[in-house]
Design a protein around this motif. Structure first.
Motif, PDB file in Angstrom:
ATOM      1  N   PHE A 210      -2.682  -9.719  16.385  1.00 37.95           N
ATOM      2  CA  PHE A 210      -3.114  -9.068  15.151  1.00 37.95           C
ATOM      3  C   PHE A 210      -2.973 -10.081  14.029  1.00 37.95           C
ATOM      4  O   PHE A 210      -1.873 -10.362  13.564  1.00 37.95           O
ATOM      5  N   GLY A 211      -4.097 -10.661  13.629  1.00 40.86           N
ATOM      6  CA  GLY A 211      -4.055 -11.788  12.686  1.00 40.86           C
ATOM      7  C   GLY A 211      -3.957 -11.338  11.240  1.00 40.86           C
ATOM      8  O   GLY A 211      -4.019 -10.152  10.927  1.00 40.86           O
ATOM      9  N   GLU A 212      -3.790 -12.345  10.371  1.00 39.02           N
ATOM     10  CA  GLU A 212      -3.681 -12.108   8.921  1.00 39.02           C
ATOM     11  C   GLU A 212      -4.890 -11.345   8.398  1.00 39.02           C
ATOM     12  O   GLU A 212      -4.773 -10.449   7.575  1.00 39.02           O
ATOM     13  N   GLU A 213      -6.062 -11.743   8.925  1.00 39.26           N
ATOM     14  CA  GLU A 213      -7.292 -11.164   8.386  1.00 39.26           C
ATOM     15  C   GLU A 213      -7.355  -9.660   8.678  1.00 39.26           C
ATOM     16  O   GLU A 213      -7.654  -8.857   7.784  1.00 39.26           O
ATOM     17  N   GLN A 214      -7.013  -9.279   9.948  1.00 42.51           N
ATOM     18  CA  GLN A 214      -7.008  -7.848  10.276  1.00 42.51           C
ATOM     19  C   GLN A 214      -5.959  -7.110   9.447  1.00 42.51           C
ATOM     20  O   GLN A 214      -6.170  -5.979   9.032  1.00 42.51           O
ATOM     21  N   GLY A 215      -4.829  -7.778   9.212  1.00 41.00           N
ATOM     22  CA  GLY A 215      -3.766  -7.169   8.399  1.00 41.00           C
ATOM     23  C   GLY A 215      -4.271  -6.880   6.994  1.00 41.00           C
ATOM     24  O   GLY A 215      -4.082  -5.790   6.461  1.00 41.00           O
ATOM     25  N   ARG A 216      -4.930  -7.871   6.413  1.00 43.58           N
ATOM     26  CA  ARG A 216      -5.448  -7.706   5.052  1.00 43.58           C
ATOM     27  C   ARG A 216      -6.477  -6.575   5.007  1.00 43.58           C
ATOM     28  O   ARG A 216      -6.505  -5.768   4.089  1.00 43.58           O
ATOM     29  N   GLU A 217      -7.308  -6.538   6.054  1.00 48.64           N
ATOM     30  CA  GLU A 217      -8.352  -5.507   6.095  1.00 48.64           C
ATOM     31  C   GLU A 217      -7.717  -4.108   6.168  1.00 48.64           C
ATOM     32  O   GLU A 217      -8.127  -3.183   5.469  1.00 48.64           O
ATOM     33  N   ALA A 218      -6.675  -3.970   7.000  1.00 50.91           N
ATOM     34  CA  ALA A 218      -6.010  -2.669   7.149  1.00 50.91           C
ATOM     35  C   ALA A 218      -5.417  -2.226   5.813  1.00 50.91           C
ATOM     36  O   ALA A 218      -5.604  -1.090   5.377  1.00 50.91           O
ATOM     37  N   VAL A 219      -4.706  -3.155   5.151  1.00 50.60           N
ATOM     38  CA  VAL A 219      -4.063  -2.819   3.877  1.00 50.60           C
ATOM     39  C   VAL A 219      -5.120  -2.480   2.821  1.00 50.60           C
ATOM     40  O   VAL A 219      -4.979  -1.518   2.057  1.00 50.60           O
ATOM     41  N   ALA A 220      -6.231  -3.249   2.798  1.00 47.02           N
ATOM     42  CA  ALA A 220      -7.276  -3.020   1.787  1.00 47.02           C
ATOM     43  C   ALA A 220      -7.881  -1.627   1.945  1.00 47.02           C
ATOM     44  O   ALA A 220      -8.149  -0.940   0.953  1.00 47.02           O
ATOM     45  N   ARG A 221      -8.060  -1.185   3.183  1.00 48.47           N
ATOM     46  CA  ARG A 221      -8.643   0.159   3.388  1.00 48.47           C
ATOM     47  C   ARG A 221      -7.717   1.248   2.887  1.00 48.47           C
ATOM     48  O   ARG A 221      -8.140   2.201   2.253  1.00 48.47           O
ATOM     49  N   VAL A 222      -6.423   1.103   3.194  1.00 48.29           N
ATOM     50  CA  VAL A 222      -5.455   2.113   2.739  1.00 48.29           C
ATOM     51  C   VAL A 222      -5.378   2.095   1.209  1.00 48.29           C
ATOM     52  O   VAL A 222      -5.358   3.133   0.556  1.00 48.29           O
ATOM     53  N   GLU A 223      -5.383   0.873   0.635  1.00 50.57           N
ATOM     54  CA  GLU A 223      -5.318   0.741  -0.820  1.00 50.57           C
ATOM     55  C   GLU A 223      -6.471   1.463  -1.496  1.00 50.57           C
ATOM     56  O   GLU A 223      -6.287   2.213  -2.456  1.00 50.57           O
ATOM     57  N   ALA A 224      -7.666   1.256  -0.974  1.00 51.48           N
ATOM     58  CA  ALA A 224      -8.856   1.866  -1.584  1.00 51.48           C
ATOM     59  C   ALA A 224      -8.751   3.384  -1.527  1.00 51.48           C
ATOM     60  O   ALA A 224      -9.067   4.076  -2.497  1.00 51.48           O
ATOM     61  N   ALA A 225      -8.271   3.923  -0.395  1.00 49.54           N
ATOM     62  CA  ALA A 225      -8.158   5.377  -0.256  1.00 49.54           C
ATOM     63  C   ALA A 225      -7.152   5.935  -1.249  1.00 49.54           C
ATOM     64  O   ALA A 225      -7.427   6.913  -1.959  1.00 49.54           O
ATOM     65  N   VAL A 226      -5.977   5.300  -1.348  1.00 50.74           N
ATOM     66  CA  VAL A 226      -4.912   5.849  -2.195  1.00 50.74           C
ATOM     67  C   VAL A 226      -5.268   5.717  -3.685  1.00 50.74           C
ATOM     68  O   VAL A 226      -4.974   6.593  -4.481  1.00 50.74           O
ATOM     69  N   ARG A 227      -5.954   4.606  -4.043  1.00 48.89           N
ATOM     70  CA  ARG A 227      -6.369   4.441  -5.443  1.00 48.89           C
ATOM     71  C   ARG A 227      -7.303   5.581  -5.854  1.00 48.89           C
ATOM     72  O   ARG A 227      -7.260   6.084  -6.951  1.00 48.89           O
ATOM     73  N   GLY A 306      -3.457  15.968  -2.013  1.00 45.65           N
ATOM     74  CA  GLY A 306      -2.004  15.828  -1.946  1.00 45.65           C
ATOM     75  C   GLY A 306      -1.547  14.390  -2.130  1.00 45.65           C
ATOM     76  O   GLY A 306      -0.400  14.055  -1.846  1.00 45.65           O
ATOM     77  N   VAL A 307      -2.431  13.528  -2.611  1.00 47.08           N
ATOM     78  CA  VAL A 307      -2.111  12.107  -2.755  1.00 47.08           C
ATOM     79  C   VAL A 307      -1.869  11.796  -4.232  1.00 47.08           C
ATOM     80  O   VAL A 307      -2.584  12.304  -5.101  1.00 47.08           O
ATOM     81  N   ILE A 308      -0.863  10.955  -4.535  1.00 49.19           N
ATOM     82  CA  ILE A 308      -0.683  10.454  -5.902  1.00 49.19           C
ATOM     83  C   ILE A 308      -1.441   9.134  -5.991  1.00 49.19           C
ATOM     84  O   ILE A 308      -1.068   8.165  -5.317  1.00 49.19           O
ATOM     85  N   PRO A 309      -2.529   9.073  -6.784  1.00 48.63           N
ATOM     86  CA  PRO A 309      -3.280   7.813  -6.854  1.00 48.63           C
ATOM     87  C   PRO A 309      -2.424   6.686  -7.427  1.00 48.63           C
ATOM     88  O   PRO A 309      -1.731   6.895  -8.430  1.00 48.63           O
ATOM     89  N   VAL A 310      -2.432   5.535  -6.740  1.00 48.18           N
ATOM     90  CA  VAL A 310      -1.686   4.372  -7.239  1.00 48.18           C
ATOM     91  C   VAL A 310      -2.589   3.151  -7.298  1.00 48.18           C
ATOM     92  O   VAL A 310      -3.518   3.006  -6.506  1.00 48.18           O
ATOM     93  N   GLU A 311      -2.286   2.307  -8.265  1.00 48.34           N
ATOM     94  CA  GLU A 311      -2.945   0.999  -8.387  1.00 48.34           C
ATOM     95  C   GLU A 311      -1.829   0.006  -8.114  1.00 48.34           C
ATOM     96  O   GLU A 311      -0.897  -0.105  -8.921  1.00 48.34           O
TER      97      GLU A 311
END
Ligand SMILES: Cc1cc2nc3c(=O)[nH]c(=O)nc-3n(C[C@H](O)[C@H](O)[C@H](O)COP(=O)(O)OP(=O)(O)OC[C@H]3O[C@@H](n4cnc5c(N)ncnc54)[C@H](O)[C@@H]3O)c2cc1C
Length: 358
Positions: A210-227, A306-311
């Motif tokens: 599981f490389g850096e790139e996949q890690g970044r992609e996973a985090v970016a997707r979660v970030e976009a949803a929570v924002r 039920g989500v608190i939007p965060v930036e």
């Protein structure tokens, strides 16, 4: 009832995320004790790790990243995570003289008339100008509802109640859930019991690293949803399930043959609309968790999802509230980084505000 205690910042929770935030608050110049305090609901150090099932060893976790400034050097990878990580956290609290108060359970956080937060607990009230919420998810296990669930005569438990496979010896166990916990528990239970695995979607196996790139992609997707205030999908949905040597064997032996989730629960097991049934003594819900943020409800920050939007770590509608170990930072490495950004954000925000109480 004693007078409220005033500090600049209250950190709620002393797991990976709360301890990282506490470390960085001290580095940002907040005085331990008079400037900031950490309130933790558990009786001992370790956050959720102290409650993990005994068979979860350091070798079988994904990877526990060390906290800032102190190496994590366990004597063996075979130690139970529930012993090794709490011992490390305890040493961390001592080494950095972190002002952790426990057990203190926060029941509600409200805004006061003078623009502060009142943090109400079972040990009285603290007042603060800024808040770091680091309460994790362990105290909020999630079990979906299926028709007939209440008629089931066997035992239902969530992974939080799992203590080991021995108690299921010779039984028929239905494991529900498509995450890493389900796969790991099937690995333990299948050798001693009859197991049936059900998941909502077919699992996606990942053979390669599981490389850096996949890690970044996973985090970016979660970030976009929570924002955007949407519930993020599961991390496994993005990263796939790791094929360890055990998983390879289990796949070859058919232990990890999965069925779609049943349509209903009967007194004796589970049933699908196509007429198929499986008799069960136990239904094990490996269906994950939700963020433990009920105490923040009076702040009225949650969307309909039920989500608190965060930036980043900052609550979009209440910047003096930082959420760490939440959404994109809900991993040991993410929690570490989030602790720093929360402390930096609060120093900037509060410096522009009232004078410090420290
Ligand atoms: C089985 C399992 C294995 C995992 N393995 C890994 C792994 O290998 N690597 C990884 O990166 N992540 C892993 N994770 C995810 C992991 O939980 C997080 O990475 C991290 O440990 C969570 O840290 P935290 O500080 O956010 O929360 P926690 O460790 O849950 O700490 C929260 C703290 O807040 C306190 N608290 C909660 N509510 C209140 C309240 N109302 N008042 C006061 N205190 C309160 C609790 O008492 C607790 O001490 C795993 C999760 C599970 C379930």
């Amino acid at each position: 009832m004693s007078e409220p205690r005033d500090v600049d910042v209250v950190v709620i929770g002393a797991g990976q995320a709360g301890l990282s935030a506490a470390h960085h608050l001290a580095r940002q110049g907040f005085a331990p004790g008079s400037g900031f305090v950490v309130l933790d609901g558990d009786a001992a150090p370790g956050g959720a790790w102290q409650h993990r099932w005994p068979s979860l060893t350091l070798a079988t976790t994904h990877r526990v990243h060390e906290l800032p400034g102190l190496a994590f050097e366990p004597a063996s990878e075979d130690l139970p995570a529930a012993e090794a990580v709490p011992a490390y956290f305890a040493e961390y609290e001592r080494r950095f003289a972190l002002p952790v108060e426990r057990p203190v359970r926060v029941s509600a956080v409200r805004r006061t008339d003078d623009g502060r937060f009142a943090v109400e607990t079972d040990r009285g009230t603290w007042r603060a100008r800024g808040l770091v919420n680091a309460t994790g998810t362990w105290t909020r296990p999630f079990v979906p509802h299926y028709p007939g669930q209440e008629t089931f005569r066997g035992r239902q438990l969530h992974t939080v109640g799992y203590r080991g496979a021995a108690e299921f010896a010779g039984r028929s166990v239905v494991v529900v859930g498509g995450g890493a916990s389900a796969v790991q528990l099937l690995g333990e239970i299948a050798p001693v019991a009859r197991t049936t695995w059900v998941t909502r979607r077919p699992p996606v196996w990942r053979e390669g690293p599981f490389g850096e790139e996949q890690g970044r992609e996973a985090v970016a997707r979660v970030e976009a949803a929570v924002r955007a205030g949407r519930m993020p999908g599961s991390v496994v949905g993005v990263t796939g399930l790791v094929v360890t040597p055990w998983v390879r064997r289990a796949l070859d032996d058919g232990v990890l043959t999965r069925l779609p989730v049943f349509d209903r629960i009967t007194p004796d097991g589970v049933a699908w609309d196509d007429g198929r049934t499986v008799a069960a003594d136990v239904i094990l819900w490996a269906t994950g968790f939700r963020a433990a943020v009920g105490h923040l409800a009076p702040l009225r920050l949650r969307t309909r999802d039920g989500v608190i939007p965060v930036e980043g770590t900052t609550a979009v509608d209440e910047p003096r509230l930082q959420l760490v170990g939440y959404g994109p930072s809900a991993s040991t490495i993410g929690a570490n980084r989030a602790g720093r950004s929360a402390a930096v954000a609060l120093r900037r925000l509060l410096a522009a505000d009232l004078p410090r109480s420290a």
